[in-house]
Scaffold this active site. Structure first.
Site, PDB file in Angstrom:
ATOM      1  N   SER A 163      -9.453  -8.986  -5.327  1.00  0.00           N
ATOM      2  CA  SER A 163      -8.441  -8.661  -6.299  1.00  0.00           C
ATOM      3  C   SER A 163      -8.840  -7.464  -7.217  1.00  0.00           C
ATOM      4  O   SER A 163      -8.073  -6.695  -7.910  1.00  0.00           O
ATOM      5  CB  SER A 163      -8.050  -9.829  -7.297  1.00  0.00           C
ATOM      6  OG  SER A 163      -6.907 -10.349  -6.448  1.00  0.00           O
TER       7      SER A 163
ATOM      8  N   LYS B  62      -6.907  -4.271  -6.596  1.00  0.00           N
ATOM      9  CA  LYS B  62      -5.568  -4.203  -7.165  1.00  0.00           C
ATOM     10  C   LYS B  62      -5.393  -3.112  -8.315  1.00  0.00           C
ATOM     11  O   LYS B  62      -4.573  -2.383  -7.979  1.00  0.00           O
ATOM     12  CB  LYS B  62      -5.036  -5.577  -7.611  1.00  0.00           C
ATOM     13  CG  LYS B  62      -4.808  -6.729  -6.776  1.00  0.00           C
ATOM     14  CD  LYS B  62      -4.647  -7.887  -7.371  1.00  0.00           C
ATOM     15  CE  LYS B  62      -4.270  -9.173  -6.239  1.00  0.00           C
ATOM     16  NZ  LYS B  62      -4.341 -10.424  -7.233  1.00  0.00           N
TER      17      LYS B  62
ATOM     18  N   TYR C 249      -2.915  -4.979   2.843  1.00  0.00           N
ATOM     19  CA  TYR C 249      -3.426  -5.565   1.830  1.00  0.00           C
ATOM     20  C   TYR C 249      -4.466  -6.512   1.740  1.00  0.00           C
ATOM     21  O   TYR C 249      -5.516  -6.071   1.348  1.00  0.00           O
ATOM     22  CB  TYR C 249      -2.258  -6.277   1.178  1.00  0.00           C
ATOM     23  CG  TYR C 249      -2.730  -7.135   0.011  1.00  0.00           C
ATOM     24  CD1 TYR C 249      -2.978  -6.567  -1.383  1.00  0.00           C
ATOM     25  CD2 TYR C 249      -2.828  -8.771   0.065  1.00  0.00           C
ATOM     26  CE1 TYR C 249      -3.400  -7.405  -2.255  1.00  0.00           C
ATOM     27  CE2 TYR C 249      -3.274  -9.259  -0.926  1.00  0.00           C
ATOM     28  CZ  TYR C 249      -3.651  -9.095  -2.012  1.00  0.00           C
ATOM     29  OH  TYR C 249      -4.148  -9.718  -2.933  1.00  0.00           O
TER      30      TYR C 249
ATOM     31  N   TYR D  79      -5.852 -12.729 -14.823  1.00  0.00           N
ATOM     32  CA  TYR D  79      -4.964 -13.942 -14.217  1.00  0.00           C
ATOM     33  C   TYR D  79      -4.530 -14.629 -15.595  1.00  0.00           C
ATOM     34  O   TYR D  79      -4.033 -13.909 -16.539  1.00  0.00           O
ATOM     35  CB  TYR D  79      -5.565 -14.804 -13.437  1.00  0.00           C
ATOM     36  CG  TYR D  79      -6.242 -14.210 -12.146  1.00  0.00           C
ATOM     37  CD1 TYR D  79      -5.469 -13.206 -11.435  1.00  0.00           C
ATOM     38  CD2 TYR D  79      -7.528 -14.347 -11.844  1.00  0.00           C
ATOM     39  CE1 TYR D  79      -5.834 -12.693 -10.224  1.00  0.00           C
ATOM     40  CE2 TYR D  79      -8.192 -13.867 -10.845  1.00  0.00           C
ATOM     41  CZ  TYR D  79      -7.243 -12.904  -9.912  1.00  0.00           C
ATOM     42  OH  TYR D  79      -7.612 -12.259  -8.933  1.00  0.00           O
TER      43      TYR D  79
ATOM     44  N   VAL E 181     -11.633 -13.129  -6.274  1.00  0.00           N
ATOM     45  CA  VAL E 181     -11.984 -14.430  -5.810  1.00  0.00           C
ATOM     46  C   VAL E 181     -13.413 -14.503  -4.964  1.00  0.00           C
ATOM     47  O   VAL E 181     -14.004 -15.735  -4.855  1.00  0.00           O
ATOM     48  CB  VAL E 181     -11.062 -14.856  -5.003  1.00  0.00           C
ATOM     49  CG1 VAL E 181      -9.874 -15.537  -5.810  1.00  0.00           C
ATOM     50  CG2 VAL E 181     -10.652 -14.329  -3.748  1.00  0.00           C
TER      51      VAL E 181
HETATM   52  N1  GLU Z   1      -7.308 -11.415  -1.038  1.00  0.00           N
HETATM   53  C1  GLU Z   1      -7.037 -12.251  -2.142  1.00  0.00           C
HETATM   54  C2  GLU Z   1      -5.809 -13.012  -1.874  1.00  0.00           C
HETATM   55  O1  GLU Z   1      -4.788 -12.118  -1.702  1.00  0.00           O
HETATM   56  C3  GLU Z   1      -7.296 -12.018  -3.472  1.00  0.00           C
HETATM   57  C4  GLU Z   1      -6.966 -12.790  -4.641  1.00  0.00           C
HETATM   58  C5  GLU Z   1      -8.303 -12.644  -5.727  1.00  0.00           C
HETATM   59  O2  GLU Z   1      -9.235 -11.977  -5.417  1.00  0.00           O
HETATM   60  O3  GLU Z   1      -7.739 -13.049  -6.716  1.00  0.00           O
HETATM   61  O4  GLU Z   1      -5.365 -14.107  -1.867  1.00  0.00           O
END
Ligand code: GLU
Length: 427
Positions: A63, A66, A188, A239, A257
């Site tokens: 993430s 993002k 993605y 988050y 994550v």
């Molecule tokens: N690729 C992960 C997902 O879309 C990223 C989530 C994350 O790093 O929090 O679930």
């Protein structure tokens, strides 16, 4: 002498204490990660990177991608258009929550999966692969080296991507997804599978901290794009613990994550940590703790308010000239203080020397205020003699003290340019 920075970050790792939480397991390949990995990197804006621990171990960006893809979407489509697709409100939800605004259908922000998937789809590219190439290219420019995708993690995550697929289809039903949901989720997932080290993340963070410019001087992101990204990271980056984070750590940040965590102290430094076990919010347990410690030890909280006008402005008389000696970087508030010094200048035709030889930087607003002040002094009858060897008020040839007069001329006023105060006083 060895800089104490190195001892500091080693000590930080040694003293970070017990780990807690669990390695992410909803992506099978991530469950294989060595949970004891631990690394930290601090990158200064002029290109120095301090590292300790497993600093060269690669993990997937997840993430943390993002905000970077969001930046590219804004650069490609413009902010207005991106805002029509993705809101900027903290959701207070978990990263994979199906959280769309009930009235507009927009995902709440680009840091949750729904918003990140929509942002991915807004990146320009002839086809899905070209879009991913452009994204990896941006990450590589920010990292200062060519990055690649961890195919094993990608395959593993794609095989379990039902929830993200559901999000993409839902976004399409409300008109917030450009493109084919399967292609977008595939892209993605590839973006999330880019391999990085803490060194890479710290360097990326340092470019964001510098307003989008690398230590080598390459502009990767426009200032407005950079600012939008940092703002959203500050409010939505962690988050459902974003509020807790902003109060306790106090800098824009993004976690992933795989255990990475990247933080940006604007104008100062980029920081990254890596430790795979995650807390209940999905943030690296020891990573969060390291950030809390560093921000406390290094005084990096954004909201640390102190009355700091760093500029000193002093007026001295030399041989019938009034000399304003200015020292330090110039922002609005420093320029305001300098204007008060100009205000004290009695109306008349005495030459006024403005000595900027101890000033290396002025932001746009400070420059405009300074030029306006100079224009007004000029209107009061003064002859202005500008000593600006670093060209902070316009584009100047550094080194020989000769100003190129572009910016000043546009303000309707062309000052004399002098190499130093002595020659300015002599006229
Ligand atoms: N690729 C992960 C997902 O879309 C990223 C989530 C994350 O790093 O929090 O679930």
């Amino acid at each position: 002498m060895q800089t104490p920075m190195i001892d500091y970050i080693h000590l930080l790792l040694e003293s970070i204490g017990e780990d807690g939480g669990h390695v992410a397991s909803y992506i099978p390949e991530l469950a294989q990660a060595n949970p004891d990995r631990l690394a930290v990197a601090i990158a200064t804006l002029d290109g120095k990177v301090y590292v300790a621990g497993d600093a060269d171990v690669e993990f997937t960006i997840q993430s943390i991608s993002k905000p970077l893809t969001y930046a590219l979407a804004i650069a490609d489509q413009g902010l207005e258009s991106v805002l029509q697709h993705i809101d900027v409100e903290p959701s207070g939800d978990a990263f994979n929550e199906i959280s769309l605004d009930p009235d507009t259908g927009r995902p709440r922000n680009p840091m949750i999966n729904a918003g990140a998937i929509a942002a991915h789809a807004l990146v320009s590219g002839e086809d899905a692969d070209a879009r991913v190439d452009r994204i990896v290219d941006l990450y590589s420019r920010l990292a200062g080296r060519s990055l690649s995708i961890a195919e094993d993690v990608f395959e593993s995550e794609l095989s379990e991507a039902d929830r993200n697929m559901a999000l993409a289809y839902m976004l399409r039903t409300v008109g917030k997804l450009e493109g084919t949901p399967t292609d977008v989720v595939r892209g993605y997932t590839r973006q999330c599978s880019v391999s990085v080290t803490v060194r890479d993340l710290a360097r990326m963070a340092s470019v964001l901290a510098a307003g989008g410019v690398t230590a080598e001087g390459e502009r990767v992101l426009e200032p407005e794009v950079n600012r939008q990204v940092l703002s959203v990271m500050a409010t939505c980056g962690m988050y459902n613990s974003a509020g807790d984070w902003l109060t306790s750590v106090g800098i824009p940040a993004k976690s992933g994550v795989a255990g990475g965590l990247m933080g940006i102290m604007p104008g100062q430094v980029g920081i990254a940590v890596f430790s795979p076990r995650l807390d209940a919010h999905g943030n690296s347990t020891r990573g969060v703790r390291m950030f809390e410690r560093m921000n406390h030890d290094l005084g990096l909280h954004l909201m640390n308010a102190s009355a700091s006008v760093s500029t000193v402005s002093r007026r001295v008389e030399i041989d019938g000239c009034s000399v304003h000696e200015i020292t330090g970087d110039l922002h609005f508030i420093e320029a305001e203080r300098i204007m008060r010094g100009f205000e004290d200048e009695p109306v008349g035709d005495a030459p006024v020397v403005i000595d900027l030889s101890q000033v290396r930087r002025a932001n746009d607003i400070a420059r405009r205020v300074m030029l306006e002040g100079i224009r007004r002094l000029h209107l009061d009858g003064h002859e202005i003699r500008l000593v600006d060897p670093w060209g902070v008020l316009g584009s100047a040839e550094t080194g020989n003290g000769e100003l190129v007069r572009g910016e000043q001329a546009r303000g309707g006023y062309v000052p004399g340019a002098f190499a130093n105060v002595a020659s300015a006083v002599r006229g």
